[in-house]
Design a protein around this motif. Sequence first.
Motif, PDB file in Angstrom:
ATOM      1  N   PHE A   1       2.014  12.483   4.308  1.00 24.94           N
ATOM      2  CA  PHE A   1       0.978  11.462   4.252  1.00 24.94           C
ATOM      3  C   PHE A   1       1.517  10.097   4.675  1.00 24.94           C
ATOM      4  O   PHE A   1       2.643   9.734   4.352  1.00 24.94           O
ATOM      5  N   THR A   2       0.687   9.366   5.399  1.00 23.75           N
ATOM      6  CA  THR A   2       1.097   8.061   5.936  1.00 23.75           C
ATOM      7  C   THR A   2       0.315   6.907   5.355  1.00 23.75           C
ATOM      8  O   THR A   2       0.638   5.753   5.608  1.00 23.75           O
ATOM      9  N   GLY A   3      -0.735   7.185   4.584  1.00 21.16           N
ATOM     10  CA  GLY A   3      -1.572   6.120   4.087  1.00 21.16           C
ATOM     11  C   GLY A   3      -2.623   5.660   5.054  1.00 21.16           C
ATOM     12  O   GLY A   3      -3.284   4.646   4.849  1.00 21.16           O
ATOM     13  N   ARG A   4      -2.812   6.407   6.140  1.00 19.88           N
ATOM     14  CA  ARG A   4      -3.824   6.045   7.137  1.00 19.88           C
ATOM     15  C   ARG A   4      -4.969   7.056   7.131  1.00 19.88           C
ATOM     16  O   ARG A   4      -4.801   8.181   6.724  1.00 19.88           O
TER      17      ARG A   4
ATOM     18  N   ARG B   1       0.816  -1.213   0.000  1.00 18.44           N
ATOM     19  CA  ARG B   1       0.000   0.000   0.000  1.00 18.44           C
ATOM     20  C   ARG B   1       0.853   1.267   0.000  1.00 18.44           C
ATOM     21  O   ARG B   1       0.326   2.371  -0.165  1.00 18.44           O
ATOM     22  N   GLY B   2       2.155   1.114   0.155  1.00 14.88           N
ATOM     23  CA  GLY B   2       3.039   2.272   0.099  1.00 14.88           C
ATOM     24  C   GLY B   2       3.388   2.699  -1.312  1.00 14.88           C
ATOM     25  O   GLY B   2       3.936   3.791  -1.526  1.00 14.88           O
ATOM     26  N   VAL B   3       3.082   1.868  -2.309  1.00 14.94           N
ATOM     27  CA  VAL B   3       3.363   2.237  -3.701  1.00 14.94           C
ATOM     28  C   VAL B   3       2.329   3.249  -4.168  1.00 14.94           C
ATOM     29  O   VAL B   3       1.125   2.987  -4.122  1.00 14.94           O
TER      30      VAL B   3
ATOM     31  N   HIS C   1      -6.572  12.744   5.018  1.00 18.13           N
ATOM     32  CA  HIS C   1      -7.463  13.863   4.681  1.00 18.13           C
ATOM     33  C   HIS C   1      -7.281  14.997   5.673  1.00 18.13           C
ATOM     34  O   HIS C   1      -7.136  16.168   5.279  1.00 18.13           O
ATOM     35  N   ARG C   2      -7.252  14.669   6.947  1.00 17.83           N
ATOM     36  CA  ARG C   2      -7.081  15.713   7.958  1.00 17.83           C
ATOM     37  C   ARG C   2      -5.725  16.401   7.811  1.00 17.83           C
ATOM     38  O   ARG C   2      -5.617  17.625   7.942  1.00 17.83           O
ATOM     39  N   GLU C   3      -4.704  15.619   7.508  1.00 22.36           N
ATOM     40  CA  GLU C   3      -3.371  16.177   7.306  1.00 22.36           C
ATOM     41  C   GLU C   3      -3.352  17.105   6.092  1.00 22.36           C
ATOM     42  O   GLU C   3      -2.736  18.180   6.117  1.00 22.36           O
TER      43      GLU C   3
ATOM     44  N   ASN D   1       0.872  12.710  -3.305  1.00 23.97           N
ATOM     45  CA  ASN D   1      -0.512  12.752  -2.826  1.00 23.97           C
ATOM     46  C   ASN D   1      -0.839  11.527  -1.972  1.00 23.97           C
ATOM     47  O   ASN D   1      -0.099  10.553  -1.955  1.00 23.97           O
ATOM     48  N   PRO D   2      -1.947  11.568  -1.222  1.00 19.03           N
ATOM     49  CA  PRO D   2      -2.286  10.464  -0.314  1.00 19.03           C
ATOM     50  C   PRO D   2      -2.475   9.150  -1.073  1.00 19.03           C
ATOM     51  O   PRO D   2      -3.256   9.091  -2.022  1.00 19.03           O
ATOM     52  N   PRO D   3      -1.781   8.088  -0.684  1.00 20.77           N
ATOM     53  CA  PRO D   3      -1.789   6.844  -1.469  1.00 20.77           C
ATOM     54  C   PRO D   3      -3.155   6.196  -1.604  1.00 20.77           C
ATOM     55  O   PRO D   3      -3.506   5.710  -2.685  1.00 20.77           O
ATOM     56  N   GLU D   4      -3.937   6.163  -0.534  1.00 19.23           N
ATOM     57  CA  GLU D   4      -5.244   5.506  -0.637  1.00 19.23           C
ATOM     58  C   GLU D   4      -6.189   6.300  -1.514  1.00 19.23           C
ATOM     59  O   GLU D   4      -6.999   5.723  -2.253  1.00 19.23           O
ATOM     60  N   MET D   5      -6.091   7.625  -1.470  1.00 19.87           N
ATOM     61  CA  MET D   5      -6.946   8.445  -2.325  1.00 19.87           C
ATOM     62  C   MET D   5      -6.541   8.320  -3.785  1.00 19.87           C
ATOM     63  O   MET D   5      -7.388   8.382  -4.683  1.00 19.87           O
ATOM     64  N   LEU D   6      -5.251   8.126  -4.050  1.00 26.38           N
ATOM     65  CA  LEU D   6      -4.818   7.864  -5.420  1.00 26.38           C
ATOM     66  C   LEU D   6      -5.462   6.595  -5.948  1.00 26.38           C
ATOM     67  O   LEU D   6      -5.982   6.559  -7.070  1.00 26.38           O
ATOM     68  N   ARG D   7      -5.445   5.555  -5.131  1.00 26.73           N
ATOM     69  CA  ARG D   7      -5.998   4.274  -5.574  1.00 26.73           C
ATOM     70  C   ARG D   7      -7.516   4.339  -5.744  1.00 26.73           C
ATOM     71  O   ARG D   7      -8.072   3.773  -6.689  1.00 26.73           O
ATOM     72  N   MET D   8      -8.180   5.038  -4.846  1.00 21.46           N
ATOM     73  CA  MET D   8      -9.631   5.156  -4.977  1.00 21.46           C
ATOM     74  C   MET D   8     -10.001   6.030  -6.172  1.00 21.46           C
ATOM     75  O   MET D   8     -10.975   5.742  -6.886  1.00 21.46           O
ATOM     76  N   THR D   9      -9.235   7.098  -6.406  1.00 19.39           N
ATOM     77  CA  THR D   9      -9.496   7.951  -7.572  1.00 19.39           C
ATOM     78  C   THR D   9      -9.329   7.162  -8.864  1.00 19.39           C
ATOM     79  O   THR D   9     -10.147   7.263  -9.788  1.00 19.39           O
ATOM     80  N   LYS D  10      -8.271   6.350  -8.928  1.00 21.61           N
ATOM     81  CA  LYS D  10      -8.076   5.523 -10.120  1.00 21.61           C
ATOM     82  C   LYS D  10      -9.247   4.566 -10.301  1.00 21.61           C
ATOM     83  O   LYS D  10      -9.730   4.370 -11.423  1.00 21.61           O
ATOM     84  N   ARG D  11      -9.719   3.957  -9.227  1.00 15.47           N
ATOM     85  CA  ARG D  11     -10.828   3.017  -9.337  1.00 15.47           C
ATOM     86  C   ARG D  11     -12.092   3.717  -9.829  1.00 15.47           C
ATOM     87  O   ARG D  11     -12.840   3.171 -10.654  1.00 15.47           O
TER      88      ARG D  11
END
Length: 266
Positions: free
Chosen positions: A263-266, A47-49, A248-250, A208-218
Amino acid sequence: MSDYVTYEQDGGIVTLTLNAPERRNAISTFADCDAVVAAVQRINRDRGVRAVILTGAGSAFCAGGDLKAMRDRKGIIEGSHADLRENYRRGVQAMAAALYDCDAPTIAAVNGPAIGLGLDVACMCDIRIASDNARFAESFIKVGIVPGDGGAWLLQRIVGMSMACELSFTGDQIDAATAKEIRLVSKVVPPEELMPAARALAGRIAANPPEMLRMTKRLIREGEHSRFGTLLELSAAYQALAHSTEDHREAVTAMLEKRTPSFTGR
């Protein structure tokens, strides 16, 4: 993992290199396809990629299928009609599905010829940039076959129906400048600037935030075939998840404090 793909990671950026320069990175065996699938699976588990660059070793990006293997009926194209159909599903199409559905944003850094399957591999990535040396062709028709790896679906969504038909029906080869003109690629640079440009772009994405990148791509992927209302529902669910994250808060706090976010991915 097969030697066909090399996997290098620098922070949140992974560079995958198709590594068979002696055959211009042509894809001919199940091992070649499995190597791509394994690399994508590794990315999806990490998830760090945050961004992925795909390029080719030597002078070519990917020369497509192996013509000698086609002539000799070896590897993926070995066997009966039923065998061939299953071989495509297990090999090239499994690779195509994995690369297209990679969780992290992908950049094809097209360093040389991307022919037939090679062009479609580039199209499986989210973004394409090219060196002046790049050449492109949807050339299946020239060797008496059809786009068997999803190119008939991919290409028209990138360059439009008319141009996709022209490229597919003629098998014509185009240069990098023409590829940019028809929006097949978004940028063309001198050969020595290709990887620096790809890394710079990957760096801007990876900031940018890793989880938001993945969700945006999806969401973008789902938007290719979903009804608008369906996509809105999925977007609402993803947005609810995004608003509950520390990243998001960060992001909001850093913007208000006029500083670079961490960003930490959390």
